[in-house]
Motif scaffolding. Structure first.
Motif, short mmCIF file in Angstrom:
data_model
loop_
_atom_site.label_atom_id
_atom_site.label_comp_id
_atom_site.label_asym_id
_atom_site.label_seq_id
_atom_site.Cartn_x
_atom_site.Cartn_y
_atom_site.Cartn_z
N ASP A 266 6.83 79.35 141.45
CA ASP A 266 6.75 80.43 140.48
C ASP A 266 8.04 81.23 140.36
O ASP A 266 8.26 81.90 139.34
N ASP A 267 8.92 81.18 141.38
CA ASP A 267 10.16 81.96 141.28
C ASP A 267 11.24 81.23 140.49
O ASP A 267 12.36 81.72 140.36
N SER A 268 10.93 80.08 139.92
CA SER A 268 11.89 79.37 139.08
C SER A 268 12.12 80.14 137.79
O SER A 268 11.21 80.75 137.23
N ALA A 269 13.35 80.07 137.31
CA ALA A 269 13.66 80.66 136.01
C ALA A 269 13.16 79.79 134.87
O ALA A 269 13.17 80.20 133.71
N PHE A 270 12.71 78.57 135.21
CA PHE A 270 12.26 77.61 134.20
C PHE A 270 10.81 77.26 134.45
O PHE A 270 10.45 76.10 134.62
N GLY A 271 9.94 78.25 134.46
CA GLY A 271 8.57 78.03 134.91
C GLY A 271 7.58 77.59 133.86
O GLY A 271 6.44 77.31 134.20
N GLY A 272 7.95 77.51 132.61
CA GLY A 272 6.97 77.18 131.58
C GLY A 272 7.37 75.97 130.76
O GLY A 272 8.51 75.50 130.82
N THR A 273 6.43 75.45 129.98
CA THR A 273 6.71 74.26 129.19
C THR A 273 7.82 74.50 128.16
O THR A 273 8.53 73.58 127.80
N ASN A 274 7.97 75.73 127.71
CA ASN A 274 9.03 76.02 126.74
C ASN A 274 10.42 75.92 127.36
O ASN A 274 11.42 75.87 126.65
N ASN A 275 10.48 75.91 128.70
CA ASN A 275 11.75 75.81 129.40
C ASN A 275 12.06 74.38 129.84
O ASN A 275 13.05 74.16 130.54
N LEU A 276 11.25 73.43 129.45
CA LEU A 276 11.44 72.05 129.87
C LEU A 276 12.14 71.27 128.77
O LEU A 276 11.65 71.18 127.65
N GLN A 277 13.30 70.69 129.10
CA GLN A 277 14.02 69.85 128.16
C GLN A 277 13.82 68.39 128.53
O GLN A 277 14.12 68.00 129.66
N VAL A 278 13.31 67.60 127.60
CA VAL A 278 12.98 66.20 127.85
C VAL A 278 13.95 65.30 127.08
O VAL A 278 14.15 65.48 125.88
N SER A 279 14.55 64.35 127.79
CA SER A 279 15.49 63.40 127.16
C SER A 279 15.24 62.00 127.71
O SER A 279 14.79 61.84 128.84
N THR A 280 15.56 60.99 126.91
CA THR A 280 15.42 59.61 127.37
C THR A 280 16.72 59.16 128.03
O THR A 280 17.80 59.69 127.75
N LEU A 281 16.60 58.15 128.87
CA LEU A 281 17.76 57.52 129.49
C LEU A 281 18.14 56.23 128.76
O LEU A 281 19.03 55.51 129.21
N ASP A 282 17.46 55.93 127.66
CA ASP A 282 17.74 54.70 126.93
C ASP A 282 19.05 54.79 126.17
O ASP A 282 19.49 55.88 125.81
#
Length: 219
Positions: A203-219
């Motif tokens: 919970d002490d993460s600055a990136f605790g919510g789905t809006n703070n998650l960046q998703v990228s492919t490795l392809d």
């Protein structure tokens, strides 16, 4: 947080290490808001693999840490491989639907509200809960699955910390031979081609919510 994934995993440890190295390079190149040595982006594949090998340590339960690299968690299921990086302890789990003695497993491992939800909603809910519990266990660096609290809500208290838990969509449909046996109708095929993915982060993460998650492919 930063999540990288591929749907072309070759299902062996050598390829997993290669994907880990590619993910670290991509993280270093991204200008992310995590503390990553920028010189890692300039290393060759061989040098980066050597850096990982020379700087990896494991806690008593086997959770790895690489010196100079933010906390991370790797998961794979069938041909899907993914990794998440965060500024605080984190966990990631991926699971495709598959044949299992769902009720027996739920009674043994799930909390009462999780059992009720899995029994009521079926296989999708069973594996959605499974990934959430696994993500929490990995984040805490623990190894006792059945002692985990309920993961039905957005947060859970575990191992002395508060953790945020949420589901993630990778936005890719895969119907491989491995999960074909679990498909019983066209309707199920569409859903069961998608992996269940869950993330847990302290919970002490600055990136605790789905809006703070960046998703990228490795392809």
């Amino acid at each position: 947080m930063y999540l990288f994934y591929t749907n072309e995993y070759k299902r062996n440890s050598a390829h997993s290490r290669e994907l880990l190295a590619r993910s670290i390079r991509k993280l270093a190149e991204s200008g992310c808001n995590l503390d990553v040595p920028p010189e890692l982006a300039t290393l060759t594949d061989g040098e980066l693999l050597g850096y990982i090998s020379d700087n990896t340590e494991f806690n008593k339960n086997g959770k790895p840490h690489i010196a100079g690299i933010p906390d991370y968690s790797i998961s794979h299921s069938e041909n899907t491989w993914a990794i998440i990086f965060s500024d605080a302890p984190c966990g990631l789990d991926i699971q495709y639907n598959k044949k299992a003695k769902l009720e027996k497993i739920a009674v043994k491992l799930y909390q009462e509200d999780e059992q009720e939800s899995a029994n009521r909603l079926g296989i999708d809910e069973f594996f959605r809960i499974w990934t959430r519990r696994e993500a929490l266990i990995k984040a805490a660096g623990s190894s006792v699955f059945y002692d985990a609290p309920s993961t039905m809500w957005g947060s859970a208290s575990y191992e002395g910390y508060l953790w945020r838990i949420y589901d993630v969509s990778l936005g890719a449909e895969i119907c491989s031979a491995d999960n074909a046996e679990t498909i019983h109708s066209d309707k199920q095929c569409k859903r069961e081609g998608l992996p269940h993915v869950a993330v847990a982060v302290r919970d002490d993460s600055a990136f605790g919510g789905t809006n703070n998650l960046q998703v990228s492919t490795l392809d």
